[in-house]
Design a protein around this motif. Structure first.
Motif, PDB file in Angstrom:
ATOM      1  N   UNK A  20       1.924   9.518  -2.491  1.00 13.57           N
ATOM      2  CA  UNK A  20       3.375   9.704  -2.357  1.00 13.57           C
ATOM      3  C   UNK A  20       3.975  10.206  -3.670  1.00 13.57           C
ATOM      4  N   UNK A  66      -7.878  16.905  12.729  1.00 14.54           N
ATOM      5  CA  UNK A  66      -8.649  15.681  12.806  1.00 14.54           C
ATOM      6  C   UNK A  66      -7.820  14.471  12.448  1.00 14.54           C
ATOM      7  N   UNK A  67      -7.979  13.461  13.264  1.00 12.53           N
ATOM      8  CA  UNK A  67      -7.305  12.209  12.971  1.00 12.53           C
ATOM      9  C   UNK A  67      -8.140  11.486  11.914  1.00 12.53           C
ATOM     10  N   UNK A  68      -7.468  10.836  11.000  1.00 11.74           N
ATOM     11  CA  UNK A  68      -8.201  10.095   9.980  1.00 11.74           C
ATOM     12  C   UNK A  68      -8.587  10.964   8.807  1.00 11.74           C
ATOM     13  N   UNK A  69      -9.811  10.772   8.314  1.00  9.85           N
ATOM     14  CA  UNK A  69     -10.188  11.387   7.047  1.00  9.85           C
ATOM     15  C   UNK A  69     -10.991  12.668   7.166  1.00  9.85           C
ATOM     16  N   UNK A 126      -2.285   2.024  -9.086  1.00 10.11           N
ATOM     17  CA  UNK A 126      -1.636   1.733  -7.802  1.00 10.11           C
ATOM     18  C   UNK A 126      -2.537   2.125  -6.632  1.00 10.11           C
ATOM     19  N   UNK A 127      -2.261   1.596  -5.438  1.00  5.73           N
ATOM     20  CA  UNK A 127      -3.060   1.955  -4.249  1.00  5.73           C
ATOM     21  C   UNK A 127      -2.974   3.462  -3.958  1.00  5.73           C
ATOM     22  N   UNK A 128      -4.035   4.016  -3.313  1.00  5.09           N
ATOM     23  CA  UNK A 128      -4.084   5.465  -3.067  1.00  5.09           C
ATOM     24  C   UNK A 128      -2.880   6.003  -2.290  1.00  5.09           C
ATOM     25  N   UNK A 129      -2.370   5.220  -1.342  1.00  6.01           N
ATOM     26  CA  UNK A 129      -1.233   5.676  -0.541  1.00  6.01           C
ATOM     27  C   UNK A 129      -0.006   5.923  -1.413  1.00  6.01           C
ATOM     28  N   UNK A 130       0.188   5.053  -2.410  1.00  3.92           N
ATOM     29  CA  UNK A 130       1.346   5.197  -3.292  1.00  3.92           C
ATOM     30  C   UNK A 130       1.138   6.365  -4.257  1.00  3.92           C
ATOM     31  N   UNK A 188       0.805  -1.219   0.000  1.00  2.00           N
ATOM     32  CA  UNK A 188       0.000   0.000   0.000  1.00  2.00           C
ATOM     33  C   UNK A 188       0.839   1.271   0.000  1.00  2.00           C
ATOM     34  N   UNK A 202      -2.066  10.158   8.932  1.00  3.18           N
ATOM     35  CA  UNK A 202      -3.362   9.700   9.441  1.00  3.18           C
ATOM     36  C   UNK A 202      -4.274   9.212   8.308  1.00  3.18           C
ATOM     37  N   UNK A 222      -9.725  15.724   5.153  1.00  5.32           N
ATOM     38  CA  UNK A 222      -9.775  15.403   3.733  1.00  5.32           C
ATOM     39  C   UNK A 222     -11.212  15.484   3.218  1.00  5.32           C
ATOM     40  N   UNK A 254      -3.589  13.948  -1.357  1.00  6.81           N
ATOM     41  CA  UNK A 254      -4.743  13.071  -1.147  1.00  6.81           C
ATOM     42  C   UNK A 254      -6.058  13.740  -1.537  1.00  6.81           C
ATOM     43  N   UNK A 263       1.255  14.902   2.922  1.00  5.19           N
ATOM     44  CA  UNK A 263       0.518  14.375   1.777  1.00  5.19           C
ATOM     45  C   UNK A 263      -0.972  14.717   1.743  1.00  5.19           C
ATOM     46  N   UNK A 264      -1.432  15.523   2.687  1.00  2.00           N
ATOM     47  CA  UNK A 264      -2.857  15.866   2.712  1.00  2.00           C
ATOM     48  C   UNK A 264      -3.333  16.500   1.411  1.00  2.00           C
ATOM     49  N   UNK A 310      -5.993   5.242   7.889  1.00  2.00           N
ATOM     50  CA  UNK A 310      -7.341   4.832   7.494  1.00  2.00           C
ATOM     51  C   UNK A 310      -7.254   3.717   6.448  1.00  2.00           C
TER      52      UNK A 310
END
Lengths: 88, 270
Positions: free
Chosen positions: B239, B135-138, B232-236, A19, A41, B141, B177, B173-174, A45
């Motif tokens: 990045x 905020x933690x998490x989404x 590719x996955x969103x995290x990649x 990931x 963060x 975003x 994203x 990376x906010x 998720x």
């Protein structure tokens, strides 16, 4: 399903590699998610979503809010699965 | 313009800080006492409050210019006000955001969480509808995405705090994203300040010999999906886009140094 902590660890290593492109050799149990592995963060998720293959249901977000290291994640998953077994 | 002496400018700098504090308190009081109780929808209240903030920022940077504390190039309003665009900027000094605020009466700013906990600014941030980054998490975003999907403008400083080192763009990376999930264009703004002042860990009275010159340069619009492999996955992907943006800024700021005198306000080929 019952997993040992080591199995959970190997699974987490795979997720981090797939990931987030994190080299599996750099992932140790004591590695800190934010500082050492650059997990933010939003990544957390995504990590929870990917952990569903182990946990079945989605881990609550709060369970990862306080984690610092990979070991903390393993514990959180392990605890979650234990509770699930008792609950069932 | 007559160049004033340094002791004079240090005094002027102190006055600026006092005016800032007093002004922020006054604006908070006015908005909370006048705008908040009005029978308007929350959206209208956001708009009124943003207008007040924009006017105050506009006046404030001009006051600093009159006090001979800084100079600045004309700000490219068109670049900053494109509906449905994520505006991002590097963060050098305490007053960067004011330059952008002074030219964007409509935009939703993503602000430091400390400001949404501070009793002096909390009310103002709530009334302006700004998004705290705590905020933690989404949460952050998703709020930003909602604004962009409604054709709003979101302003983000992806470094999260003032840069520790000049020429290094340590973007989180906010922004990537948010842009990847909406597919919205990114308008990168390169802020430069020469000589540098009001940096992190720099004392307020440690002011440069000559007034700092601020420039907000609008770089070419970035189409986020062009710079990632969507399979590719969103995290990649996040990045990859963040890496692209860091390189874009590093290159633009390197060429900037050599063209110190040119004032390129038009969108530039990076």
């Amino acid at each position: 399903m019952k997993y040992t902590k080591d199995e959970i660890f190997l699974h987490i290593v795979d997720i981090l590699q797939d990931q987030f492109d994190i080299d599996s050799t750099s992932v140790h149990k004591s590695a800190r998610l934010r500082e050492d592995l650059d997990i933010d963060s939003i990544d957390a998720v995504n990590l929870i979503i990917e952990l569903k293959t182990l946990t079945g249901r989605k881990l609550p977000l709060e369970s990862l809010q306080k984690v610092e290291t990979v070991n903390d994640v393993i514990d959180a998953v392990h605890r979650f699965l234990e509770q699930d077994n008792h609950g069932a | 313009m007559i160049r004033r002496t340094r002791p004079w400018r240090i005094t002027a700098s102190a006055i600026s800080f006092i005016v800032f504090g007093a002004g922020a308190t006054l604006i908070t009081l006015i908005t909370l006492l006048v705008i908040a109780p009005l029978p308007l929808t929350i959206e209208r209240k956001h708009r009124c409050t943003r207008r007040v903030i924009q006017t105050a920022a506009w006046l404030y940077i001009r006051m600093m210019r009159e006090l001979d504390l800084l100079t600045f190039d004309t700000i490219d309003k068109a670049a900053l006000n494109q509906p449905g665009t994520l505006v991002m900027a590097n963060h050098l000094t305490l007053i960067d955001a004011l330059f952008i605020m002074s030219a964007t009466p409509e935009a939703t700013f993503i602000v430091k969480s400390a400001l949404s906990r501070n009793p002096f600014t909390r009310g103002l941030i709530y009334l302006a509808g700004y998004i705290p980054n705590n905020e933690f998490g989404n949460g952050l975003k998703e709020k930003a995405i909602e604004v962009l999907r409604n054709n709003g403008i979101v302003v983000i400083f992806p470094e999260g705090t003032r840069a520790r080192e000049l020429g290094v763009f340590d973007f989180k990376r906010g922004a990537a994203n948010i842009a990847l999930e909406t597919g919205c264009p990114i308008q990168p703004i390169l802020i430069s300040c020469k000589p540098i002042a009001l940096r992190k860990h720099q004392k307020w009275y440690n002011i440069p010999r000559v007034p700092s010159h601020f420039r907000l340069r609008a770089l070419e619009l970035v189409t986020p999906l062009e710079h990632v492999d969507q399979s590719r996955p969103p995290g990649i992907q996040a990045r990859a886009l963040t890496h692209y943006l860091k390189t874009l800024y590093a290159n633009a700021s390197a060429t900037d140094r050599y063209n110190d005198q040119s004032s390129t306000l038009q969108p530039n080929k990076a």
